[in-house]
Design a protein around this motif. Structure first.
Motif, PDB file in Angstrom:
ATOM      1  N   ALA A  38      -2.913  15.267   7.128  1.00  0.00           N
ATOM      2  CA  ALA A  38      -2.907  16.493   7.926  1.00  0.00           C
ATOM      3  C   ALA A  38      -1.514  17.126   7.947  1.00  0.00           C
ATOM      4  O   ALA A  38      -1.381  18.360   7.924  1.00  0.00           O
ATOM      5  N   LEU A  39      -0.460  16.297   7.976  1.00  0.00           N
ATOM      6  CA  LEU A  39       0.910  16.802   7.933  1.00  0.00           C
ATOM      7  C   LEU A  39       1.274  17.371   6.564  1.00  0.00           C
ATOM      8  O   LEU A  39       2.135  18.235   6.441  1.00  0.00           O
ATOM      9  N   GLY A  40       0.638  16.811   5.530  1.00  0.00           N
ATOM     10  CA  GLY A  40       1.000  17.186   4.172  1.00  0.00           C
ATOM     11  C   GLY A  40       2.169  16.391   3.629  1.00  0.00           C
ATOM     12  O   GLY A  40       2.738  16.744   2.584  1.00  0.00           O
ATOM     13  N   ARG A  41       2.515  15.286   4.296  1.00  0.00           N
ATOM     14  CA  ARG A  41       3.625  14.442   3.847  1.00  0.00           C
ATOM     15  C   ARG A  41       3.547  13.102   4.583  1.00  0.00           C
ATOM     16  O   ARG A  41       2.888  12.979   5.611  1.00  0.00           O
ATOM     17  N   GLY A  42       4.255  12.115   4.031  1.00  0.00           N
ATOM     18  CA  GLY A  42       4.315  10.819   4.699  1.00  0.00           C
ATOM     19  C   GLY A  42       5.067   9.814   3.838  1.00  0.00           C
ATOM     20  O   GLY A  42       5.289  10.031   2.640  1.00  0.00           O
ATOM     21  N   THR A  43       5.477   8.725   4.480  1.00  0.00           N
ATOM     22  CA  THR A  43       6.186   7.655   3.786  1.00  0.00           C
ATOM     23  C   THR A  43       5.647   6.316   4.261  1.00  0.00           C
ATOM     24  O   THR A  43       5.504   6.076   5.466  1.00  0.00           O
ATOM     25  N   LEU A  44       5.368   5.447   3.306  1.00  0.00           N
ATOM     26  CA  LEU A  44       4.912   4.081   3.571  1.00  0.00           C
ATOM     27  C   LEU A  44       5.972   3.131   3.035  1.00  0.00           C
ATOM     28  O   LEU A  44       6.224   3.100   1.830  1.00  0.00           O
ATOM     29  N   LEU A  45       6.605   2.369   3.906  1.00  0.00           N
ATOM     30  CA  LEU A  45       7.698   1.476   3.526  1.00  0.00           C
ATOM     31  C   LEU A  45       7.266   0.029   3.691  1.00  0.00           C
ATOM     32  O   LEU A  45       6.840  -0.391   4.784  1.00  0.00           O
ATOM     33  N   PHE A  46       7.399  -0.742   2.626  1.00  0.00           N
ATOM     34  CA  PHE A  46       7.039  -2.154   2.626  1.00  0.00           C
ATOM     35  C   PHE A  46       8.300  -2.976   2.377  1.00  0.00           C
ATOM     36  O   PHE A  46       9.002  -2.734   1.395  1.00  0.00           O
ATOM     37  N   VAL A  47       8.570  -3.933   3.245  1.00  0.00           N
ATOM     38  CA  VAL A  47       9.752  -4.786   3.095  1.00  0.00           C
ATOM     39  C   VAL A  47       9.292  -6.202   2.788  1.00  0.00           C
ATOM     40  O   VAL A  47       8.476  -6.772   3.523  1.00  0.00           O
ATOM     41  N   ASN A  48       9.805  -6.769   1.693  1.00  0.00           N
ATOM     42  CA  ASN A  48       9.402  -8.122   1.274  1.00  0.00           C
ATOM     43  C   ASN A  48      10.615  -8.935   0.854  1.00  0.00           C
ATOM     44  O   ASN A  48      11.640  -8.391   0.465  1.00  0.00           O
ATOM     45  N   GLY A  49      10.439 -10.246   0.876  1.00  0.00           N
ATOM     46  CA  GLY A  49      11.455 -11.147   0.367  1.00  0.00           C
ATOM     47  C   GLY A  49      11.364 -11.278  -1.143  1.00  0.00           C
ATOM     48  O   GLY A  49      10.453 -10.743  -1.794  1.00  0.00           O
ATOM     49  N   GLY A  50      12.309 -12.037  -1.702  1.00  0.00           N
ATOM     50  CA  GLY A  50      12.378 -12.190  -3.144  1.00  0.00           C
ATOM     51  C   GLY A  50      11.159 -12.841  -3.772  1.00  0.00           C
ATOM     52  O   GLY A  50      10.881 -12.627  -4.952  1.00  0.00           O
ATOM     53  N   SER A  51      10.403 -13.633  -2.984  1.00  0.00           N
ATOM     54  CA  SER A  51       9.225 -14.291  -3.556  1.00  0.00           C
ATOM     55  C   SER A  51       8.133 -13.300  -3.926  1.00  0.00           C
ATOM     56  O   SER A  51       7.173 -13.656  -4.606  1.00  0.00           O
ATOM     57  N   ALA A  52       8.275 -12.051  -3.502  1.00  0.00           N
ATOM     58  CA  ALA A  52       7.306 -11.029  -3.910  1.00  0.00           C
ATOM     59  C   ALA A  52       7.376 -10.755  -5.398  1.00  0.00           C
ATOM     60  O   ALA A  52       6.384 -10.351  -6.017  1.00  0.00           O
ATOM     61  N   VAL A  53       8.553 -10.968  -6.000  1.00  0.00           N
ATOM     62  CA  VAL A  53       8.729 -10.699  -7.429  1.00  0.00           C
ATOM     63  C   VAL A  53       9.075 -11.952  -8.221  1.00  0.00           C
ATOM     64  O   VAL A  53       8.974 -11.944  -9.449  1.00  0.00           O
ATOM     65  N   ARG A  54       9.479 -13.005  -7.519  1.00  0.00           N
ATOM     66  CA  ARG A  54       9.771 -14.272  -8.186  1.00  0.00           C
ATOM     67  C   ARG A  54       9.136 -15.396  -7.359  1.00  0.00           C
ATOM     68  O   ARG A  54       9.715 -15.849  -6.378  1.00  0.00           O
ATOM     69  N   PRO A  55       7.936 -15.844  -7.723  1.00  0.00           N
ATOM     70  CA  PRO A  55       7.226 -16.856  -6.925  1.00  0.00           C
ATOM     71  C   PRO A  55       8.063 -18.117  -6.727  1.00  0.00           C
ATOM     72  O   PRO A  55       8.749 -18.569  -7.652  1.00  0.00           O
ATOM     73  N   HIS A  56       7.993 -18.658  -5.517  1.00  0.00           N
ATOM     74  CA  HIS A  56       8.752 -19.866  -5.179  1.00  0.00           C
ATOM     75  C   HIS A  56       7.758 -20.993  -4.897  1.00  0.00           C
ATOM     76  O   HIS A  56       6.946 -20.884  -3.990  1.00  0.00           O
ATOM     77  N   GLU A 103      -0.307  13.676  -3.227  1.00  0.00           N
ATOM     78  CA  GLU A 103      -0.505  14.201  -1.874  1.00  0.00           C
ATOM     79  C   GLU A 103       0.807  14.263  -1.082  1.00  0.00           C
ATOM     80  O   GLU A 103       0.795  14.475   0.129  1.00  0.00           O
ATOM     81  N   ASN A 104       1.942  14.078  -1.766  1.00  0.00           N
ATOM     82  CA  ASN A 104       3.249  14.097  -1.120  1.00  0.00           C
ATOM     83  C   ASN A 104       3.399  12.963  -0.096  1.00  0.00           C
ATOM     84  O   ASN A 104       4.109  13.096   0.904  1.00  0.00           O
ATOM     85  N   ILE A 105       2.747  11.848  -0.365  1.00  0.00           N
ATOM     86  CA  ILE A 105       2.890  10.646   0.457  1.00  0.00           C
ATOM     87  C   ILE A 105       3.533   9.579  -0.426  1.00  0.00           C
ATOM     88  O   ILE A 105       2.987   9.210  -1.469  1.00  0.00           O
ATOM     89  N   HIS A 106       4.699   9.132  -0.017  1.00  0.00           N
ATOM     90  CA  HIS A 106       5.524   8.257  -0.849  1.00  0.00           C
ATOM     91  C   HIS A 106       5.433   6.818  -0.365  1.00  0.00           C
ATOM     92  O   HIS A 106       5.708   6.532   0.804  1.00  0.00           O
ATOM     93  N   ALA A 107       5.032   5.918  -1.245  1.00  0.00           N
ATOM     94  CA  ALA A 107       5.016   4.484  -0.953  1.00  0.00           C
ATOM     95  C   ALA A 107       6.168   3.826  -1.691  1.00  0.00           C
ATOM     96  O   ALA A 107       6.356   4.058  -2.892  1.00  0.00           O
ATOM     97  N   ALA A 108       6.955   3.024  -0.985  1.00  0.00           N
ATOM     98  CA  ALA A 108       8.114   2.365  -1.585  1.00  0.00           C
ATOM     99  C   ALA A 108       8.242   0.955  -1.035  1.00  0.00           C
ATOM    100  O   ALA A 108       7.840   0.662   0.098  1.00  0.00           O
ATOM    101  N   GLN A 109       8.819   0.085  -1.851  1.00  0.00           N
ATOM    102  CA  GLN A 109       9.023  -1.319  -1.470  1.00  0.00           C
ATOM    103  C   GLN A 109      10.508  -1.643  -1.556  1.00  0.00           C
ATOM    104  O   GLN A 109      11.169  -1.304  -2.537  1.00  0.00           O
ATOM    105  N   LEU A 110      11.008  -2.314  -0.524  1.00  0.00           N
ATOM    106  CA  LEU A 110      12.378  -2.801  -0.532  1.00  0.00           C
ATOM    107  C   LEU A 110      12.344  -4.322  -0.559  1.00  0.00           C
ATOM    108  O   LEU A 110      11.808  -4.959   0.349  1.00  0.00           O
ATOM    109  N   ILE A 111      12.904  -4.904  -1.625  1.00  0.00           N
ATOM    110  CA  ILE A 111      12.988  -6.348  -1.763  1.00  0.00           C
ATOM    111  C   ILE A 111      14.344  -6.810  -1.219  1.00  0.00           C
ATOM    112  O   ILE A 111      15.384  -6.320  -1.631  1.00  0.00           O
TER     113      ILE A 111
END
Length: 222
Positions: free
Chosen positions: A128-146, A173-181
């Motif tokens: 409805a806004l026409g914009r948005g941001t989805l932020l996901f924060v994960n540890g290193g095991s998200a990309v390197r299994p431990h 849709e101008n909604i940005h999803a990003a991940q921070l490791i």
């Protein structure tokens, strides 16, 4: 004004993120299991001039997440930014050979079903806004299994796949999803992985909207 919603409100990264987004003028919705904990965080933010409100919710209980995020949007304004960064339970981090199928139920509920629930709760408002941001924060095991942290390694990998698909599907849709490791521990004395530095990085991911996966600092050598 729009709302910054934080799932997994804590006194470290969560509080720093709430301060950063609140300082930018967003209303702040804090989600956590403990009402007393939320009251303390809201008091801290209010003292800093940030408009914040707490909502009780359990990451392992999808209905409470939906209710909390719906109420936040109704009371504070539409959720423009969602940060999903709850700290995984210690019992998710068992060795791979000690991890059973049943033992994956809670890690997957925590890191996959919960973010899916949250996204579906806030997506109508973002559209409805026409914009948005989805932020996901994960540890290193998200990309390197431990192998000693099998539950989070498996669940974080699944969360990463979901978030990456959102990045592609929602971009038109101008909604940005990003991940921070964050490869290591979050420490107040760290140049790149202190709560304040990470909060600033997350704010930059919201404003710059450049790509999906980002690292707080380089992954250590395997």
């Amino acid at each position: 004004m729009t709302t910054f919603a934080l799932v997994g409100a804590g006194s470290g990264l969560g509080l720093a993120s709430a301060r950063r987004f609140g300082a930018a003028g967003h209303e702040v919705a804090l989600l956590s299991r403990s009402p007393e904990h939320l009251d303390r965080l809201v008091a801290d933010l209010t003292a800093d001039g940030v408009r914040a409100r707490g909502y009780t919710a359990d990451v392992l209980d999808p209905a409470t997440l939906t209710t909390a995020l719906t109420n936040a949007a109704e009371e504070l304004g539409p959720v423009e930014i969602l940060q999903f960064s709850p700290v995984p339970h210690a019992d998710f981090m068992k060795p791979v050979l000690d991890t059973t199928a049943t033992g994956l139920d809670d890690p997957l509920a925590f890191s996959v079903k919960a973010p899916v629930t949250c996204v579906h709760a806030v997506l109508p408002g973002m559209r409805a806004l026409g914009r948005g941001t989805l932020l996901f924060v994960n540890g290193g095991s998200a990309v390197r299994p431990h192998p000693e942290r099998a539950g989070t390694s498996i669940a974080f990998a699944a969360e990463s796949a979901y978030a990456a698909m959102l990045h592609e599907a929602l971009a038109p849709e101008n909604i940005h999803a990003a991940q921070l490791i964050v490869p290591g521990a979050i420490r107040p004395d760290s140049e790149h992985s202190s709560p304040t530095a990470l909060a600033e990085r997350l704010y930059a991911l919201h404003t710059h909207r450049d790509g999906f996966r980002h690292y707080a600092e380089p992954m250590p050598a395997a």
